[in-house]
Scaffold this active site. Sequence first.
Site, mmCIF file in Angstrom:
data_model
loop_
_atom_site.group_PDB
_atom_site.id
_atom_site.type_symbol
_atom_site.label_atom_id
_atom_site.label_comp_id
_atom_site.label_asym_id
_atom_site.label_seq_id
_atom_site.Cartn_x
_atom_site.Cartn_y
_atom_site.Cartn_z
ATOM 1 N N HIS A 239 35.503 79.694 59.974
ATOM 2 C CA HIS A 239 36.882 79.627 60.451
ATOM 3 C C HIS A 239 36.807 79.584 61.980
ATOM 4 O O HIS A 239 36.568 80.606 62.616
ATOM 5 C CB HIS A 239 37.692 80.845 59.990
ATOM 6 C CG HIS A 239 37.784 80.965 58.500
ATOM 7 N ND1 HIS A 239 38.169 82.124 57.863
ATOM 8 C CD2 HIS A 239 37.537 80.062 57.529
ATOM 9 C CE1 HIS A 239 38.160 81.925 56.549
ATOM 10 N NE2 HIS A 239 37.774 80.685 56.325
ATOM 11 N N THR A 284 43.337 77.575 56.673
ATOM 12 C CA THR A 284 43.601 76.157 56.401
ATOM 13 C C THR A 284 45.059 75.855 56.058
ATOM 14 O O THR A 284 45.581 74.803 56.432
ATOM 15 C CB THR A 284 42.621 75.632 55.337
ATOM 16 O OG1 THR A 284 41.300 75.936 55.796
ATOM 17 C CG2 THR A 284 42.728 74.135 55.172
HETATM 18 C C1 LIG Z 1 32.056 76.531 52.512
HETATM 19 C C2 LIG Z 1 33.413 76.651 53.161
HETATM 20 C C3 LIG Z 1 34.423 77.310 52.501
HETATM 21 C C4 LIG Z 1 35.687 77.408 53.093
HETATM 22 N N1 LIG Z 1 36.676 78.047 52.408
HETATM 23 C C5 LIG Z 1 37.904 78.135 52.945
HETATM 24 C C6 LIG Z 1 38.962 78.754 52.232
HETATM 25 O O1 LIG Z 1 38.799 79.214 51.107
HETATM 26 N N2 LIG Z 1 40.185 78.832 52.827
HETATM 27 C C7 LIG Z 1 40.412 78.339 54.075
HETATM 28 O O2 LIG Z 1 41.534 78.452 54.580
HETATM 29 N N3 LIG Z 1 39.423 77.735 54.773
HETATM 30 C C8 LIG Z 1 38.181 77.621 54.233
HETATM 31 N N4 LIG Z 1 37.173 77.013 54.950
HETATM 32 C C9 LIG Z 1 37.476 76.549 56.301
HETATM 33 C C10 LIG Z 1 38.126 75.176 56.260
HETATM 34 O O3 LIG Z 1 37.211 74.237 55.724
HETATM 35 C C11 LIG Z 1 38.501 74.777 57.695
HETATM 36 O O4 LIG Z 1 39.405 75.748 58.219
HETATM 37 C C12 LIG Z 1 39.197 73.428 57.735
HETATM 38 O O5 LIG Z 1 38.446 72.437 57.076
HETATM 39 C C13 LIG Z 1 39.373 73.000 59.180
HETATM 40 O O6 LIG Z 1 40.077 71.774 59.163
HETATM 41 P P1 LIG Z 1 39.961 70.756 60.372
HETATM 42 O O7 LIG Z 1 40.663 69.524 59.954
HETATM 43 O O8 LIG Z 1 40.382 71.432 61.630
HETATM 44 O O9 LIG Z 1 38.391 70.498 60.555
HETATM 45 P P2 LIG Z 1 37.345 69.902 59.529
HETATM 46 O O10 LIG Z 1 37.790 70.010 58.113
HETATM 47 O O11 LIG Z 1 36.027 70.506 59.925
HETATM 48 O O12 LIG Z 1 37.351 68.349 59.876
HETATM 49 C C14 LIG Z 1 36.802 67.884 61.080
HETATM 50 C C15 LIG Z 1 36.310 66.461 60.832
HETATM 51 O O13 LIG Z 1 35.929 65.898 62.075
HETATM 52 C C16 LIG Z 1 34.686 65.266 61.954
HETATM 53 N N5 LIG Z 1 34.025 65.304 63.255
HETATM 54 C C17 LIG Z 1 33.492 66.369 63.883
HETATM 55 N N6 LIG Z 1 32.977 66.012 65.073
HETATM 56 C C18 LIG Z 1 33.218 64.701 65.206
HETATM 57 C C19 LIG Z 1 32.926 63.746 66.232
HETATM 58 N N7 LIG Z 1 32.295 64.109 67.342
HETATM 59 N N8 LIG Z 1 33.321 62.481 66.029
HETATM 60 C C20 LIG Z 1 33.958 62.119 64.890
HETATM 61 N N9 LIG Z 1 34.259 62.957 63.894
HETATM 62 C C21 LIG Z 1 33.890 64.234 64.062
HETATM 63 C C22 LIG Z 1 33.944 66.068 60.889
HETATM 64 O O14 LIG Z 1 32.924 65.290 60.299
HETATM 65 C C23 LIG Z 1 35.076 66.398 59.933
HETATM 66 O O15 LIG Z 1 35.266 65.376 58.990
HETATM 67 C C24 LIG Z 1 35.926 76.867 54.367
HETATM 68 C C25 LIG Z 1 34.880 76.190 55.037
HETATM 69 C C26 LIG Z 1 33.646 76.075 54.443
HETATM 70 C C27 LIG Z 1 32.560 75.327 55.166
#
Ligand SMILES: Cc1cc2nc3c(=O)[nH]c(=O)nc-3n(C[C@H](O)[C@H](O)[C@H](O)COP(=O)(O)OP(=O)(O)OC[C@H]3O[C@@H](n4cnc5c(N)ncnc54)[C@H](O)[C@@H]3O)c2cc1C
Length: 305
Positions: A239, A284
């Site tokens: 997180h 999330t």
């Molecule tokens: C195993 C696991 C279990 C989880 N369980 C929960 C849960 O039960 N409940 C909950 O609320 N949250 C959970 N989380 C956390 C949740 O996944 C994140 O809070 C959420 O995905 C964040 O969303 P986001 O869109 O900000 O980032 P992300 O989902 O991380 O998306 C970011 C995207 O940007 C891409 N990216 C990164 N850097 C670059 C770059 N330089 N250029 C281009 N693309 C890039 C990545 O490849 C990714 O596709 C969990 C995470 C994990 C790993």
Amino acid sequence: MLCAGGIDNARLLLVSGAPEAGGLGNAHDNVGRYFQEHPNARCAVLRSPDPSALQEPYSLLYRRRRRYLPKLALAPAVQREERVLNCGANLEYDYADEALNALRRIRRGLGAEPERADLRRDLPLAARGVRAATATAYRRFVHGRSPAAPPATVWLQVHCEQAPNRDSRVTLTRERDAAGVNRARLEWRLTDLERRTAATMVATVGSELRRLGLAEAEPAGWLSDAGGDWAERFSAVYHRIGTTRMADDPARGVVDSDCQVHGIDGLYVAGSSVFPTGGYANPTLTIVALALRLADHLVRRSQRW
Ligand SMILES: Cc1cc2nc3c(=O)[nH]c(=O)nc-3n(C[C@H](O)[C@H](O)[C@H](O)COP(=O)(O)OP(=O)(O)OC[C@H]3O[C@@H](n4cnc5c(N)ncnc54)[C@H](O)[C@@H]3O)c2cc1C
């Protein structure tokens, strides 16, 4: 739109723009700072004459293909009185039955924790315990409850809020990735407030379990040693919060209340990097709510063009 996660949102701002400005949107040196996680650790063993009594109300519950994890949370009144952060906890169970433990490792290994998978070790162990495995599977799939066997050890797993700390931060290294972009360095810094919060959670849950006659909480020794290595006992749970924090005042944050980077028209950030504080709950749903709100804002903005 920047939506690359809580570390890369900061990294991409830091590598962009004029180097003398320290990156994009970084006039006040806030990009990458205030990195927060949800520090997570087994902070106490719960000793009980009847461990099954702790299993029934607090273990995972499966219903209609959904998994529910009962959690305990620190009441706002306790947070105020003890001057600590918000905090959650759940119970975790270790079983003495090797076959059962092998089954649980296989299940986790096939799911979210592949590093736990070692089928060559675990399949024979699981096969030796066919009876226990059948009872567990019946209870899990028919009644949606945790294993039938009483747990050998019950842990109080704590996950607490982290206070925004300017020195907890994402910076750039000289090392570059395949695209030639500097990699991120993370300095995750906790303060004694998080340790005190976890200790308060253990004490509060412990006194309530004692009052109910369910268990005695035995806090982990490291938790009371303010000068010790307690920070290393906490792990992160993916997180990633706070590195492009929201604030009305550009001096105090990176994005405004519309998630637009201060001073850069049309550059928006989505994700938990915009949270100024992180609470203790999983982020999330809030990320999605903010993304929907941002989408509405962009639609309104496009209609003004
Ligand atoms: C195993 C696991 C279990 C989880 N369980 C929960 C849960 O039960 N409940 C909950 O609320 N949250 C959970 N989380 C956390 C949740 O996944 C994140 O809070 C959420 O995905 C964040 O969303 P986001 O869109 O900000 O980032 P992300 O989902 O991380 O998306 C970011 C995207 O940007 C891409 N990216 C990164 N850097 C670059 C770059 N330089 N250029 C281009 N693309 C890039 C990545 O490849 C990714 O596709 C969990 C995470 C994990 C790993």
